[in-house]
Design a protein around this motif. Structure first.
Motif, short mmCIF file in Angstrom:
data_model
loop_
_atom_site.label_atom_id
_atom_site.label_comp_id
_atom_site.label_asym_id
_atom_site.label_seq_id
_atom_site.Cartn_x
_atom_site.Cartn_y
_atom_site.Cartn_z
N THR A 235 44.15 52.11 36.91
CA THR A 235 45.22 51.26 37.36
C THR A 235 45.62 50.69 35.92
O THR A 235 44.81 50.42 35.30
CB THR A 235 44.19 49.84 37.29
OG1 THR A 235 43.80 50.64 39.24
CG2 THR A 235 45.42 49.19 38.37
N ALA A 236 47.24 50.91 36.12
CA ALA A 236 47.51 50.14 34.50
C ALA A 236 48.98 48.87 34.96
O ALA A 236 49.07 49.27 36.21
CB ALA A 236 48.43 51.03 33.66
N PRO A 237 49.05 47.64 34.08
CA PRO A 237 50.45 47.64 34.60
C PRO A 237 51.43 47.68 34.29
O PRO A 237 51.32 48.93 34.31
CB PRO A 237 50.36 46.34 32.68
CG PRO A 237 49.07 45.92 32.15
CD PRO A 237 48.47 47.61 32.75
N GLY A 238 52.25 47.42 35.40
CA GLY A 238 54.01 46.94 35.30
C GLY A 238 54.53 47.18 35.52
O GLY A 238 54.96 46.20 34.68
N VAL A 239 55.20 46.86 36.14
CA VAL A 239 56.99 45.75 36.46
C VAL A 239 56.57 45.26 37.59
O VAL A 239 56.74 45.97 38.62
CB VAL A 239 58.59 46.45 36.43
CG1 VAL A 239 59.44 45.59 35.84
CG2 VAL A 239 58.31 47.46 35.20
N ALA A 240 57.34 43.40 37.27
CA ALA A 240 57.04 42.77 38.43
C ALA A 240 58.23 43.21 39.45
O ALA A 240 59.57 43.10 38.44
CB ALA A 240 57.31 41.53 38.10
#
Length: 404
Positions: A235-240
């Motif tokens: 799991t990694a940060p993405g874009v809102a």
């Protein structure tokens, strides 16, 4: 409640009602409240027994769907135009005038416990729950249980549920924050008056988003000594959804995992034969976007599988090739077009647009945005995007991976 309406000259209708109360909103210590309540609501309503209510839906010949997700409960119905009002009225009865027979609760609780037992026999589903638990732990002091349990709840949560607690939880289900996506052949004013007349008595409810606090760098292993595979979840940060880089991020995900020509499929399966299944997909929690990657491999080759997954994520900031960009854009354009063809799909799309983007995105506008998007746009975004930083890794299998 917000109504998202689209007129189509068709003999049918479809609506999708999204109530902003999901399993993440279960009270602490009462995990499973939302899932159990959704089942209980259909055990009789509007003076009908459970069998009479089911017969009323069947007599209309409509298709019914929905369920409890992490952040919302959805109720969807589709059928012929003449049955729109009575179908909407049945849903209104379920939400406003449910019978809630207490004699049904032991059976529903037993079914929920069976779901939890079945979860142990589904490694991919169990891994998804464990991955959320590691990446999005419940904030201390929150009244909500958060994202770290399945809709069926937990054994302790189910044991604590009773009729009074479930009735109190029902008061959260109402107009506040709800969205109704409706596709039918009528004037907009008629649609507005219909929904107001049928659902106008619905309680106010509660719209209280559950924050998703990402635990950067989380590592966890779920031991399954008898498992023949090792399952990996990253799991990694993405874009809102509301961020200007949402479309470039979607294109990047398409290049990463959008078919047999995608990077993950080629690197993990075709070139090395490490795994039969590998995929990456966006997840939206707490109005934020996250990237999740899944693969299943043999225990012996799982460390190499993880290395390849990390390597593919690490080279995303180097950008896409022109061929990758065109394939991903064509795939996204096709998904947008075909996903809106059916009435049910379009009703769900209207609901999703308003809930996630704050407005309905016209299909023509989406296609134009995709047509205007360039390879430079995507690569400029990717040069500043680092999915490896803060990545969480959760594995399930007979032994822990050295890298995890």
């Amino acid at each position: 409640m917000r109504l998202a309406f689209e007129r189509r000259h068709t003999p049918g209708f479809a609506f999708d009602l999204r109530l902003p109360v999901g399993s993440a909103h279960d009270p602490v210590g009462q995990e499973g409240a939302g899932g159990l309540l959704e089942e209980w609501l259909f055990k009789g309503a509007g003076g009908r027994s459970a069998r009479e209510l089911q017969d009323a839906f069947d007599d209309l010949g409509v298709r019914r769907g929905g369920g409890v997700g992490l952040e919302a409960t959805r109720l969807s119905v589709s059928g012929l135009a003449d049955d729109l009002r009575p179908a909407l009225a049945l849903i209104a009865d379920v939400l406003i005038r449910p019978t809630l027979p207490e004699a049904e609760l032991p059976v529903l609780l037993d079914l929920a416990r069976q779901d939890l037992e079945a979860l142990q026999d589904s490694p991919t589903d169990l891994l998804a729950v464990c991955a959320r638990s590691a990446a999005f732990p419940r904030p201390a002091g929150s009244r909500f249980a958060g994202h770290a349990h399945p809709a069926s709840g937990t054994p302790q949560g189910l044991a604590a549920l009773d009729a009074g607690g479930l009735r109190a939880h029902l008061q959260r289900y109402g107009q506040s924050g709800s969205v109704l996506g409706l596709v039918a052949d009528m004037e907009p004013e008629q649609a507005h008056d219909l929904v107001l007349g049928v659902l106008g008595e619905l309680r106010f409810g509660e719209d209280a988003p559950v924050p998703a606090h990402f635990q950067a760098g989380a590592r966890a292993h779920v031991p399954e000594p008898e498992a023949e595979q090792t399952h990996l979840s990253l799991t990694a940060p993405g874009v809102a959804p509301t961020h200007p880089d949402w479309l470039p991020w979607q294109i990047a995900l398409g290049a990463l995992s959008g078919g047999s020509a995608s990077r993950l499929f080629q690197a993990v399966r075709e070139e090395r034969g490490l795994a039969y299944a590998v995929s990456a997909s966006p997840v939206i929690l707490g109005a934020q976007g996250f990237l999740t990657v899944y693969s299943g491999s043999t225990p012996a080759r799982a460390p190499e599988t993880l290395e390849v997954l990390l390597a593919e994520l690490a080279r995303l900031p180097q950008g896409l090739s022109a061929a990758e960009f065109e394939r991903a854009r064509a795939g996204l354009n096709a998904s947008v077009t075909f996903g809106a063809e059916g009435l049910r799909g379009r009703a769900g799309g209207l609901t999703r647009d308003v809930a996630l983007f704050g407005r309905v995105r016209p299909l023509s506008g989406l296609r134009e945005s995709l047509a205007r998007l360039t390879l430079d746009d995507v690569n400029t975004f990717l040069h500043g995007y680092d999915p490896i930083r803060g990545l969480s890794v959760v594995t399930l299998g007979p032994q822990e991976l050295p890298h995890a």
